[in-house]
Scaffold this motif. Structure first.
Motif, PDB file in Angstrom:
ATOM      1  N   LEU A  68       0.846  -1.191   0.000  1.00 44.51           N
ATOM      2  CA  LEU A  68       0.000   0.000   0.000  1.00 44.51           C
ATOM      3  C   LEU A  68       0.885   1.245   0.000  1.00 44.51           C
ATOM      4  O   LEU A  68       0.808   2.098   0.877  1.00 44.51           O
ATOM      5  CB  LEU A  68      -0.942  -0.010   1.205  1.00 44.51           C
ATOM      6  N   ASP A  70       1.074   3.923  -1.914  1.00 46.36           N
ATOM      7  CA  ASP A  70       0.555   5.266  -2.193  1.00 46.36           C
ATOM      8  C   ASP A  70      -0.570   5.678  -1.241  1.00 46.36           C
ATOM      9  O   ASP A  70      -1.268   6.641  -1.500  1.00 46.36           O
ATOM     10  CB  ASP A  70       0.083   5.347  -3.645  1.00 46.36           C
ATOM     11  N   LEU A  71      -0.719   4.972  -0.134  1.00 47.57           N
ATOM     12  CA  LEU A  71      -1.774   5.290   0.832  1.00 47.57           C
ATOM     13  C   LEU A  71      -1.184   5.478   2.223  1.00 47.57           C
ATOM     14  O   LEU A  71      -0.199   4.831   2.569  1.00 47.57           O
ATOM     15  CB  LEU A  71      -2.793   4.154   0.892  1.00 47.57           C
ATOM     16  N   PRO A  72      -1.790   6.324   3.032  1.00 45.09           N
ATOM     17  CA  PRO A  72      -1.362   6.391   4.429  1.00 45.09           C
ATOM     18  C   PRO A  72      -1.843   5.119   5.147  1.00 45.09           C
ATOM     19  O   PRO A  72      -2.977   4.688   4.957  1.00 45.09           O
ATOM     20  CB  PRO A  72      -2.062   7.632   4.969  1.00 45.09           C
ATOM     21  N   VAL A  73      -0.969   4.500   5.926  1.00 50.26           N
ATOM     22  CA  VAL A  73      -1.289   3.217   6.565  1.00 50.26           C
ATOM     23  C   VAL A  73      -0.831   3.257   8.019  1.00 50.26           C
ATOM     24  O   VAL A  73       0.199   3.850   8.331  1.00 50.26           O
ATOM     25  CB  VAL A  73      -0.580   2.047   5.842  1.00 50.26           C
ATOM     26  N   CYS A  88       1.130   9.512   3.651  1.00 49.69           N
ATOM     27  CA  CYS A  88       0.898   9.502   2.214  1.00 49.69           C
ATOM     28  C   CYS A  88       2.130  10.119   1.537  1.00 49.69           C
ATOM     29  O   CYS A  88       2.597  11.178   1.969  1.00 49.69           O
ATOM     30  CB  CYS A  88      -0.357  10.312   1.909  1.00 49.69           C
ATOM     31  N   CYS A  92      -2.283  14.400   0.442  1.00 54.11           N
ATOM     32  CA  CYS A  92      -3.632  13.867   0.266  1.00 54.11           C
ATOM     33  C   CYS A  92      -4.603  15.036   0.190  1.00 54.11           C
ATOM     34  O   CYS A  92      -4.406  16.067   0.824  1.00 54.11           O
ATOM     35  CB  CYS A  92      -3.999  12.950   1.425  1.00 54.11           C
TER      36      CYS A  92
END
Length: 109
Positions: A68, A70-73, A88, A92
């Motif tokens: 993941l 390209d996503l904040p996790v 991110c 975002c």
């Protein structure tokens, strides 16, 4: 689990994830804590302690975490402590998406 896999566990030729396999086996057999601990001792492994939750991130979760990109996790512990997180990579959007335009009713009443 296959019979061959269980035989390898009994002979001490099991994989490095012995505790995970033993946990899955004892849960599948629905063993009580005493019997579960006995199975762990037979396999020369340390039985899980009551009230203790592992703070290790499983490899499959880390692979998902890495994919993941390209996503904040954020990975949380059972008590909601943060074990791992990343922002991110690009800003975002802070603007909420537009709501859909209302449709006119053509029903005659």
């Amino acid at each position: 689990m296959s019979v061959d896999y269980i035989v390898r566990l009994e002979q001490g030729r099991g994989p490095k994830q012995l505790n995970q396999a033993l946990g899955a086996l004892t849960r599948a057999l629905r063993l009580n804590d005493v019997d579960r601990d006995f199975v762990y001792r037979l396999a020369a492994a340390e039985p899980p302690q009551a009230g203790r939750i592992s703070m290790l991130i499983r490899p499959i979760v880390m692979r998902l975490f890495d994919r993941l990109a390209d996503l904040p996790v954020m990975v949380l512990f059972a008590k909601f402590d943060i074990l791992a997180w990343k922002l991110c990579p690009r800003p975002c959007s802070a603007t909420p998406p537009r709501p859909p335009s209302p449709r006119l009713s053509t029903r005659s009443g």
